[in-house]
Design a protein around this motif. Sequence first.
Motif, mmCIF file in Angstrom:
data_model
loop_
_atom_site.group_PDB
_atom_site.id
_atom_site.type_symbol
_atom_site.label_atom_id
_atom_site.label_comp_id
_atom_site.label_asym_id
_atom_site.label_seq_id
_atom_site.Cartn_x
_atom_site.Cartn_y
_atom_site.Cartn_z
ATOM 1 N N GLU A 96 0.835 -1.191 0.000
ATOM 2 C CA GLU A 96 0.000 0.000 0.000
ATOM 3 C C GLU A 96 0.876 1.249 0.000
ATOM 4 O O GLU A 96 1.974 1.253 0.562
ATOM 5 N N GLY A 97 0.395 2.299 -0.598
ATOM 6 C CA GLY A 97 1.131 3.547 -0.644
ATOM 7 C C GLY A 97 1.649 3.841 -2.041
ATOM 8 O O GLY A 97 1.611 2.993 -2.936
ATOM 9 N N ASP A 98 2.128 5.060 -2.226
ATOM 10 C CA ASP A 98 2.644 5.427 -3.542
ATOM 11 C C ASP A 98 4.117 5.041 -3.646
ATOM 12 O O ASP A 98 4.643 4.291 -2.825
ATOM 13 N N ASP B 126 11.896 2.071 -0.686
ATOM 14 C CA ASP B 126 13.258 2.397 -0.252
ATOM 15 C C ASP B 126 14.202 1.384 -0.876
ATOM 16 O O ASP B 126 13.806 0.573 -1.728
ATOM 17 N N VAL B 127 15.457 1.367 -0.470
ATOM 18 C CA VAL B 127 16.430 0.498 -1.114
ATOM 19 C C VAL B 127 16.100 -0.982 -0.909
ATOM 20 O O VAL B 127 16.310 -1.806 -1.812
ATOM 21 N N LEU C 164 13.226 -1.852 -3.310
ATOM 22 C CA LEU C 164 13.719 -1.856 -4.689
ATOM 23 C C LEU C 164 14.572 -3.096 -4.956
ATOM 24 O O LEU C 164 14.485 -3.693 -6.037
ATOM 25 N N ASN C 165 15.390 -3.495 -3.976
ATOM 26 C CA ASN C 165 16.177 -4.722 -4.139
ATOM 27 C C ASN C 165 15.276 -5.942 -4.269
ATOM 28 O O ASN C 165 15.564 -6.849 -5.054
ATOM 29 N N ARG C 166 14.195 -5.970 -3.502
ATOM 30 C CA ARG C 166 13.223 -7.070 -3.627
ATOM 31 C C ARG C 166 12.632 -7.111 -5.026
ATOM 32 O O ARG C 166 12.505 -8.179 -5.631
ATOM 33 N N TYR C 167 12.241 -5.954 -5.516
ATOM 34 C CA TYR C 167 11.626 -5.899 -6.848
ATOM 35 C C TYR C 167 12.602 -6.347 -7.933
ATOM 36 O O TYR C 167 12.238 -7.139 -8.812
ATOM 37 N N TYR D 169 18.970 5.044 -5.362
ATOM 38 C CA TYR D 169 20.112 4.857 -6.259
ATOM 39 C C TYR D 169 21.394 5.459 -5.674
ATOM 40 O O TYR D 169 22.479 5.154 -6.155
ATOM 41 N N LEU D 170 21.254 6.294 -4.670
ATOM 42 C CA LEU D 170 22.420 6.860 -4.000
ATOM 43 C C LEU D 170 22.833 6.046 -2.789
ATOM 44 O O LEU D 170 23.817 6.379 -2.128
ATOM 45 N N ASN D 171 22.100 5.002 -2.488
ATOM 46 C CA ASN D 171 22.374 4.160 -1.332
ATOM 47 C C ASN D 171 23.337 3.036 -1.739
ATOM 48 O O ASN D 171 23.062 2.300 -2.691
#
Length: 362
Positions: free
Chosen positions: A88-90, A95-96, A99-102, A150-152
């Motif tokens: 849920e949510g936009d 977060d990192v 995104l890593n999961r995706y 992407y900066l992480n």
Amino acid sequence: MATAARQLKSPLRAQKRVSAPASTPTGPTPVRLLNGSQDARTALIAELELHLSTTTNRNGRPFQRRTINAYKYAATQLHHWMTAAGLEGDFTLVDVSVLNRYLRWYYEKHDVPKSQDGKGGYTGGTNTAQRNLRALFSYLAEEYDHPNPYLNPKLQKYATPPMGKPKTLSPEFVTDTLKATGNGRAKDFQAVRNHAIIRVLTEGLRSDELLNLRVQDLDLANGTLIVVPLKMDRNSLDGRVIPLQPKTVKALSRYLRMRAAHRRAAKDDWLWLGTRNRSRLLYQGLYAMVKKVAEDAGYDPSGISPHCFCHTWCDDLKAEGVSGEHIMTIRGWKSPAMLRRYGGDMASTRAIDAVKAVGDRY
């Protein structure tokens, strides 16, 4: 069915020595403020599209429509994954770690099945998705102060795949496809246009360069045409002059006469118009045409694309002794690496021919 029964020939040029095996438009959508997580993400995708349509890239040039569509598509894929995962949510939820999961899911879903052994190792699609998603998170950082994952340093990066071996077409294939399109004697619009397109492809143009040609880019009196660099506007002073073979000039002249009778000839200045009085030819039509012409000529179309002609053009000129400097100037290449890349397929054959031409040295 008759085609399936035929023995299709290979369109590619054969090496003389065994080499190592190769590794394997529309405008922006209006922004709508809606309710719910899915609607909020959809609205952010529309915002991103509008943002890209009204800004410039890091080189100060407007984003091309195909680039905007690619960035929008990457965001849409992430949106669908979040929906399926019940997040849920936009997009500011991402977060990192999310995104890593995706990206891991994307790799296992899209890349692993395409690998030769079915166990992975091919990361081309994931690398593309990761690069294209950067635009979304750069926008969120700028407009919503969302920490850019992407900066992480914890972001898992997926490398680009190794470049495959370029495909160089055989002289017989090029000759037979020209015959299949009438060999300059056809009378109908489609055959005359397709013959002219094949001729222009043999001049080394990329598909985008060919499709973006306007009628005014032709200078047939001097046997040349002008290619405006990709991602540049039409007023660029950096247009490249492409010398044309005499038969290409003749094919373009015949096409222009046929084009004058097209219903959209006075409305569109695009050089290549569609059949049945439709507007400009797009990449899908060009790709399908090259495949069909190859099959009509008796060749296996599975490995053929318009870009094969670029590699063939480079090999032809190198084999004829044209200097690398001249080839780079015509193609607009800044690095010799491109020259080596495009001429790499038949490099061994050219080297053998050059040494043999010397004859007895002692």
